[in-house]
Structure formats: C-alpha cells, structure tokens
Motif scaffolding. Structure first.
Motif, PDB file in Angstrom:
ATOM      1  N   LEU A 206      -7.402   4.571   6.102  1.00  0.00           N
ATOM      2  CA  LEU A 206      -6.399   5.402   5.445  1.00  0.00           C
ATOM      3  C   LEU A 206      -6.877   6.842   5.364  1.00  0.00           C
ATOM      4  CD1 LEU A 206      -5.579   3.065   2.407  1.00  0.00           C
ATOM      5  CD2 LEU A 206      -4.247   3.298   4.529  1.00  0.00           C
TER       6      LEU A 206
ATOM      7  N   HIS B 208      -4.233   6.785  -3.264  1.00  0.00           N
ATOM      8  CA  HIS B 208      -3.371   5.711  -2.797  1.00  0.00           C
ATOM      9  C   HIS B 208      -3.116   4.748  -3.946  1.00  0.00           C
ATOM     10  CE1 HIS B 208      -3.966   6.919   1.408  1.00  0.00           C
ATOM     11  NE2 HIS B 208      -5.266   7.040   1.113  1.00  0.00           N
TER      12      HIS B 208
ATOM     13  N   VAL C  52       0.865  -1.176   0.000  1.00  0.00           N
ATOM     14  CA  VAL C  52       0.000   0.000   0.000  1.00  0.00           C
ATOM     15  C   VAL C  52       0.898   1.221   0.000  1.00  0.00           C
ATOM     16  CG1 VAL C  52      -1.790   1.292   1.214  1.00  0.00           C
ATOM     17  CG2 VAL C  52      -1.861  -1.218   1.197  1.00  0.00           C
ATOM     18  N   ASP C  53       0.770   2.007  -1.050  1.00  0.00           N
ATOM     19  CA  ASP C  53       1.602   3.206  -1.226  1.00  0.00           C
ATOM     20  C   ASP C  53       3.079   2.870  -1.143  1.00  0.00           C
ATOM     21  OD1 ASP C  53      -0.691   4.723  -1.505  1.00  0.00           O
ATOM     22  OD2 ASP C  53      -0.820   5.161   0.642  1.00  0.00           O
TER      23      ASP C  53
END
Length: 912
Positions: A887, A892, A860-861
């Motif tokens: 989040l 993202h 994630v990211d």
C-alpha cells in the motif's frame, strides 16, 4: 592541585566570579575516590557523603552525575533527613550526559549445565541471598514452574485444599519447601505456602457463606490428595477471614476456596520459560525458551528487598488499641466490645464517672488519642507529665461533643515534645452523666523530620525482590493492600522505590522495571512531590502508589502528616500485577490534592487507576442502612479531597480479576477550597473482566465526572450501585461519550447522571476525537509509549463494534491454546466488526481457524477485499487470516466483519 575535603570551594568560586555556584559531583559503579570528580569519581556512598557536606555551604543546587554502568546493591540505597537539600535548594541525582546508569538489585546466576536432555532442563548454583520468587533471562521474566491455569478442581477443608476427584498426582511429588497455591477469586488474589502433601482423610468441606459464596463447596474425594496449607495463612485466607468492616474493608468475602494454579514444585518443570528454585540446596533450574543460550545469557535473580528508600521520621504510624497494657484505667471504667459503631478493633473503654482516670505511658514526641464524638460525649481533661520527674509539660481541655456519632476520632492530640517518656492522664471534664469514650491511641515515636528537596532523573532502577510471601503467603484485602498475619491490621506491598515523610521529592525521566514487589510509592505524609515522565514496566505488584489506608483518623489540624499535593503525570505504566493480580497500575489511598494526569496505563491484571479508600465510612448511617440493612453502621470521617484524575489513556486492564475497572473510586472525598474531585478528559477502553468502565464504588462522593471517552467496553460505561455513593455529578460539566450506553442504574444518593452520547462505529464526533487525541502522554512524553509494529487484540488501535445496546465482542483470556498474549477477541453476531486505522504500507490480521468459525469480510479503505473462510476441521491458533502489502505509505483503515459461523476471532495485527 587540591587535596582533602573541599565543601567551601564552590562558594569561594562564586564569590570570585560574581556568579551563582554550581556544585557537580560524580559517581561510578567502581568509584573509589573521595574527590567525586569526573576523573576520580566516588561510589554512591561516597558521593552521598560529599553531597551532605556541600548541602549547607553552596548557594545552588547540587548535582550528582552518575556515570555509565551498573550500580549493584545488596540492600536498598537509603536517604534520610540529613541527605536533604538545604535552604530551598535541591540535590539532583541524575544520569551523566550520554550515560544510562542502572541501580540494580539483582544478582547474576552463571554456570548453567544441562542435566536433562529430554526435557531440556538446565541447572546452576543460585547466588547467595537471592530470592527465588522471580527470575529474568536477558531481561525477559521467567515463570515459576506451575500447573496449567485452572487445571485441577479443589475444595477447601480444615487443613487445606483437597482434590474434588481422585487425583493423586501431587502424592508422587517429593515435598520440598517453596510449593505455593495461588487463587484468583473475584477481585482478590490469594496465596498460601504448602507445608505438606497427604492423602485425603478429611472429606468434610468448609461451611460456605450463603450470602457471599452462593452454594456449598464440593465434597473432596476419598481417593484424592490434600495440600496442607501454612496454618495462619489458611486461617485468614479461608477458614476465618478478617472482616473488620469500614474503614478497612467492605462487606464482601471471597475466600481461597480453590486453586488457580499450584507453583514452585520441581516436578512441574518442563515448559520453556519456567524455572524452579531449590532453596534448601541452593540450586536453580530452568527450561530455556527457543533461542536462549544459557552459556551466554544474562540470568538475574533479585537480591535486594527494595532499591531506593527515602525515609523521614517518624515513619509509618499504627494505632494501638484501648486495651493495650500501656493504658491503665482507674475507677469506674467499662469495656464495650462489638458495639457495631466502627470502633477500632471493635471495642472501646468508657466511663461516666468524673473520678475515673485513664493513664497512658508512652515514649516519643507526641500522641493522638482516638475516641468517639457524639451528642452524649463530654470534654476531656488531659495532663501530660514527664514520666521521670512528674513535671507537668502540658495541660489541656478538649471537646468531644458532636451532633452525630462518629467513631475513631482524634479527641486529643499533643505533638512537638522533646523525645522522652511521658504519662498522659485523661478524665471527664464535668460531672454530668455524659460519656468519655476511649478507643485507642497513636504514638509519635520521633519528631517529624522530612527528607526534602531531592530529585532523581534519567536513572534505571531494576531487579528488586519482595520475599515476604515466602514466609506468610499473600493475605489479600483489595488492590495490593494486605492483612498483616501477626497483627490483623492492613498494610500494602512495599514499593521498590519508597518515599516516606518526603517533601518536594522528584522522579523524572527514570525507568523502573523488573520489580518483584510494587513500583514507586509516595507514602506516610509525603507532600508536594512528583513522579513525572517515567517508564514503569514489568512489575509484580502495582506500578505507582500514593497515600495510605490506615491514617484515615487524621484531622484538619494534622495536615503536616497527610499525603498531599503530589503529582503523578505523564508516566507510561505497563505490565503491572504480573505476580500479584489484585494490584493496580496507579493507586492512590487517603490523599489530598493529588493530580493523576496524562498517564498511559496498559496491560494490568486488575484496575487501571484506583483512588480512595474506606468504602462507606464517611457516608451517613441512613445511606449505609439502605445498602445493607442487616449490618451495623460504621461511621467516621475521612480527610481525602480535591483529588483529580484527568487526561489519562487506559486500555487492556482487568485482564485477570473482576469488580474493578479502568478507573475506580472508593470512599469519601471532600471539596477543599472550592476544588472538587474531578474525573475528566480520560479515554478508557478494553477491560476484559470488567463490571463498570468508570466505577464509583462504595462511599464515592462529590466527583465531577465529565468529558470522558469510553469505548471497546468491557461492561457498563458507568457504575454507581450503592446508596453510600453520593453527591456525584456525572456529565453535568461536559458530555461523556461511549460506544455502549448501558450503565449500571443510579442506585446512589443525590447523584446527577446525564446520559452519555453514543459513539458511532464510524466517524466519531469531533469533541470525542479531541478527548482521545489529547488523552494519555502529552507530546513531550510520547516517546515513553511502548511502540511495536505488532498489535495484540486488546491493545491501543483496534475499535470493536457495539450494537448501541451492548458490546458485540468479548475478550477471552487464559485460553491456554497459544494465542498471542494468551487472549483473543471473539464475536458471535453476524455484522460484528473491528476497525483498525493505521499508517503504513501493509497489515496482517491474525485469528483462529476452527470448525465453529465461518466467513469474515475484509475491507481496506472502504473497499471489500472479499470473504475469507476461517473454518477448519480443528482448532488452529495464531493464523494469518488476511494480509495486504504494497500500500501507499499513508493512513489507511482496515475493517473485518463477521459474516457467518458461530464465532469470529481476532488475535493480533502486524503492520508493515
């Protein structure tokens, strides 16, 4: 107070105030008045009559406001030339402010009672006149009861399809009319009605065609069952397919040699969401889905075979063969069949004698004579006489000479005659030993009168039938174009909204949905019309259509009869080909100056956008022979040209059939007034069963293909595979981009192909990002795009990796395991990855768990969230394999990478 008719009132008001008039009428579903005012609205017919009266008396557009409600039709709402705007003014039929009127061709079924507790089967009386091919429950399409996809193996025999094994399941059925077999075969979708179910007695399969079918058909089982097909449908779909060649057909011959499924039998009921219609008893049976309450649900069956017909004259024109009884030949004429030169019906009648005379008797306003042009041809003397008086009304000489042989040419044409019965006499002009060749003729039965200057805005058109397959089956040629079983000539699925001989007809801001045939068509010489900013969804056939397949013979003196100058732009075309899988999201046949721009096309069973027809008909004999040395040269001319496919966004197409693509072109094009055929600025992705993403098939010519982005490839990024595809410029005017640079080699003629620039899996070049960002619906129309926090694996958004040589992810459809949308993406190579840029506060990833799966790593990211084991002792579908929540509400990027196991599977994503 006002009484009676008031056609002069707006003009009078304008003269009193010094302002232009604005005529406004009102209609409502229960309108009964004749005033057509907001307080006393008319019904549709009354408003239409009042608009006709006003058309010649007002100096401004006429607006008919449709008030809120459902306008139920028993037959199509029809407009003729008398409904046109006058003196350049337009008659606008539109939703009243704040209203959402629906033009509705369905009929509601009520009174459902549960008759089988165990299987949860409900029954109701079907409304009179309803079609049993489609049904909708609370706006959701139901399926006809059917066998599982590919569940039973059949082989073709003389009378139908016979089971390969000893299957006797069908023999336990009580035979009733309505049972139908469907077969998806390569690029064709074929259907035939079943007329009987018998034990197999004929164990000799139909002979196969080694060139097209690859091997003998299996032998039927003596203990098996035969589904006996309707004879004409079976003959054309299997035993003796029509193969007329160019310009009607290519060289392929997929036949109906198996069953993808069998449908329409009561015994197949049991699956939620499936229905069965007993046409003989008029009963409707349904197994509801979870949450559906049939005591309250809106259950709709289509009734009207069409919703809106805009019909000018003379309507559709079909050639008549040279051997028709209305053509009489006197003197030394010879009949030649199977010459192999592309003759209409494969024959001509010809003479070298100056004394030979051909007389054609016709009733109408004109006639085109089809013949041949060649170096050995002669001029024609033509005399048109009034059949009743013998008076000569026209006398002409027409030249038929040409350096090269071209078939099915208009060698003589007369038009604009008063409608009457005439005799046309034809003979050679000279005594030289040249030929006069006659191939057929086209009668113009009525004067050319268009319907013009109409607009339809803000309306919903819903629930239309197309019942023809009930009787004769579905005899496919290609792309929703069929063979007429009676004549053997081509035709296509009609649009529920059809414009024929229209001019300046506009469709804007409408919704077309729940349709049993095709969507909207601009046909038979419709010109300067537009379909802009509409939503087209849930259509059994194709979404948008323009042009014809059988008016190829027109020449440049007959432009008033050509389909030209039309615009199809900024439409959202989704879920097409639901029943008839060979159909196309946006299809254009023979046409000029058509612009197909900034549309969104998604969730199509076959091709996304298809333009052109005729295969190699306009290509040289040398090019044709290079492709198929054992086939004759069938060559003529095509008038299509200056068509453009620009700025479209296409994804999740080719879900069912093969040998198509997101964008597909066919047949010859022309450069007209310096305008070249152009294919640019399009972004295409995710085509499940695809050979080529940008596909220039047989005869495609003069296309300038540039500045396109091709990713999530389902095959070669580019396909040009035959010599008849010629003089195309690929990448000469700007760079094409792809994540898979593999192309099908340039096997065409005189083409220039620049390699595409390879897209990295990470950050794309700015130019490619710009093409993607600007493709599809333009900003003013983006609200038309389907929106959901649920994203299926082939939808817009996910990016699947390639190793710069070939795709790493495959698409599997019709798995019958219960996947979201019936499909998944899967990879076998470790390191294969999927990226999903999203904006939100969280995301869930759904896939499959099974013994052949291993670990995937999720980022994630850019930060790893660890490895996840997706293995399991047995198959588990629709599994949440990863989720993150909480989040920041911002952009993202999620990345899933395969690390181990035989497979990794991606099924869907859900956003917070």
């Amino acid at each position: 107070m006002r009484s009676g008719r008031w056609p002069l009132f707006p003009a009078l008001l304008a003269s009193m105030t010094g302002c232009a008039s604005r005529a406004i009428l009102y209609a409502s579903p229960d309108g009964r008045g004749t005033d057509c005012t907001e307080s006393r609205p008319c019904d549709l017919a009354g408003a239409q009559a009042r608009a006709r009266d006003l058309a010649t008396d007002t100096s401004d557009d006429i607006t008919v406001q449709l008030l809120e409600g459902t306008y139920r039709l028993a037959r199509a709402w029809t407009f003729g030339p008398e409904d046109s705007g006058a003196a350049g003014r337009r008659i606008v039929w539109q939703a009243a402010p704040g209203a959402h009127p629906t033009i509705h061709g369905g009929v509601r079924a009520t009174g459902f009672v549960r008759i089988d507790e165990a299987r949860n089967v409900w029954r109701a009386k079907a409304p009179a006149g309803a079609s049993g091919r489609q049904m909708w429950v609370d706006g959701v399409r139901a399926d006809r009861a059917r066998t599982a996809h590919g569940a039973i193996a059949f082989t073709p025999t003389a009378r139908g399809l016979s089971t390969v094994n000893g299957d006797t399941t069908f023999r336990a059925w009580t035979f009733r009319p309505g049972i139908e077999v469907m077969n998806d075969h390569q690029w064709k979708h074929l259907r035939c009605p079943v007329v009987g179910i018998e034990p197999t007695t004929d164990t000799v399969p139909v002979p196969h065609d080694p060139e097209n079918e690859g091997g003998p058909f299996p032998t039927p089982s003596r203990e098996g069952t035969t589904l006996v097909m309707e004879p004409t449908c079976w003959r054309i779909n299997m035993l003796s397919p029509l193969r007329p060649g160019f310009p009607f057909h290519g060289s392929g011959m997929p036949r109906m040699d198996n069953a993808t499924w069998v449908e329409g039998a009561k015994e197949l009921l049991g699956t939620p969401g499936q229905f069965w219609f007993d046409s003989s008893a008029g009963d409707l049976y349904y197994v509801p889905r979870p949450g559906e309450d049939l005591t309250k649900a809106d259950v709709e069956l289509p009734l009207a075979d069409g919703l809106l017909h805009v019909k000018g004259t003379p309507g559709h024109l079909t050639p008549v063969n040279d051997d028709d009884a209305s053509a009489v030949y006197g003197g030394a004429w010879q009949h030649f069949g199977q010459r192999g030169h592309g003759d209409f019906r494969d024959d001509v009648t010809a003479t070298q004698s100056r004394d030979a005379v051909a007389t054609i008797t016709f009733t109408g306003t004109g006639l085109d004579v089809l013949g041949e042009r060649n170096a050995d041809q002669d001029s024609i003397e033509a005399v048109v006489q009034d059949d009743a008086t013998g008076a000569v009304v026209r006398q002409d000489t027409a030249d038929t000479a040409s350096p090269d042989r071209v078939a099915q040419q208009v060698v003589y044409s007369v038009a604009g005659l008063p409608k009457a019965k005439y005799r046309l006499t034809l003979r050679k002009h000279s005594t030289e030993p040249t030929w006069l060749v006659l191939d057929g003729y086209v009668v113009l039965p009525e004067p050319l009168q268009t319907v013009h200057d109409l607009a339809f805005r803000g309306l919903t058109f819903a629930y239309a039938a197309w019942s023809e397959p009930d009787r004769g089956g579905y005899i496919d040629n290609q792309a929703g174009n069929l063979w007429d079983p009676a004549t053997g000539l081509p035709r296509h699925i009609p649009g529920a909204i059809a414009v024929r001989r229209g001019q300046r007809i506009e469709f804007a801001d409408n919704t077309f949905t729940h349709l049993g045939g095709a969507g909207v068509e601009l046909a038979d010489g419709t010109q300067d019309s537009s379909i802009v900013g509409n939503r087209i969804d849930d259509v059994s056939g194709g979404g948008l259509l323009a042009g014809e397949v059988d008016d190829y013979y027109l020449n440049d003196t007959q432009t008033t009869r050509m389909t030209r100058g039309n615009t199809l732009s900024n439409n959202a075309v989704t879920n097409t080909g639901v029943d008839y899988h060979d159909t196309v999201g946006i299809w254009v046949g023979h046409a000029r100056r058509t612009t197909v721009a900034h549309n969104l096309v998604a969730h199509a069973s076959y091709t996304g956008i298809s333009l052109g027809w005729g295969w190699g008909w306009a290509s040289t004999c040398e090019q044709q022979k290079a492709d198929k040395p054992n086939q004759p040269c069938r060559r003529g001319t095509l008038w299509s040209g200056a068509n453009r496919i620009v700025g479209n966004r296409i994804y999740d197409v080719m879900r069912t059939l093969v040998d198509g693509g997101p964008i597909y072109t066919l047949g010859g094009q022309r450069i007209l007034d310096g305008i070249v055929p152009e294919e640019s600025g399009n972004a295409v992705s995710t085509a499940a069963s695809c050979f080529h993403m940008l596909y220039h098939d047989e005869g495609s010519s003069y296309w300038r293909t540039h500045d396109n982005v091709v990713f999530n490839t389902g095959g070669h990024w580019l396909g040009i595979w035959l010599r008849t595809a010629h003089d195309n410029q690929i990448g000469a005017d700007g760079t094409n981009y792809t994540d898979n640079p593999e192309k099908h080699g340039d096997w065409g003629s005189n083409n220039t192909i620049q390699p595409a620039q390879v897209l990295p899996f990470g950050e794309w070049p700015a130019a490619a990002q710009s093409i993607l960002a600007q493709s599809g619906l333009e900003p003013a129309y983006r609200a038309l795009a389907p929106r959901s926090n649920f994203v299926n694996d082939p939808d817009d958004g996910p990016l699947y990796s390639s190793d710069a040589r070939s795709r790493q992810w495959q698409t599997s459809t019709f798995r019958s395991y219960g996947d979201f949308g019936g499909d998944v993406h899967y990879a076998t190579a470790d390191g294969a990855a999927v990226r999903f840029p999203f904006t939100g506060t969280g995301i869930s990833v759904f896939g499959e768990r099974n013994a052949d799966q291993g670990e995937v790593e999720v980022y994630v990211d850019g930060t790893s969230r660890g490895r996840i084991d997706t293995s399991a002792p047995s198959r588990q579908v629709r599994q949440e394999i990863f989720a993150v929540h909480g989040l920041a509400s911002a952009p993202h990027t999620l990345t899933v990478v395969k690390r181990s196991g035989s497979y990794a599977t991606i099924d869907a994503f859900q956003l917070d």
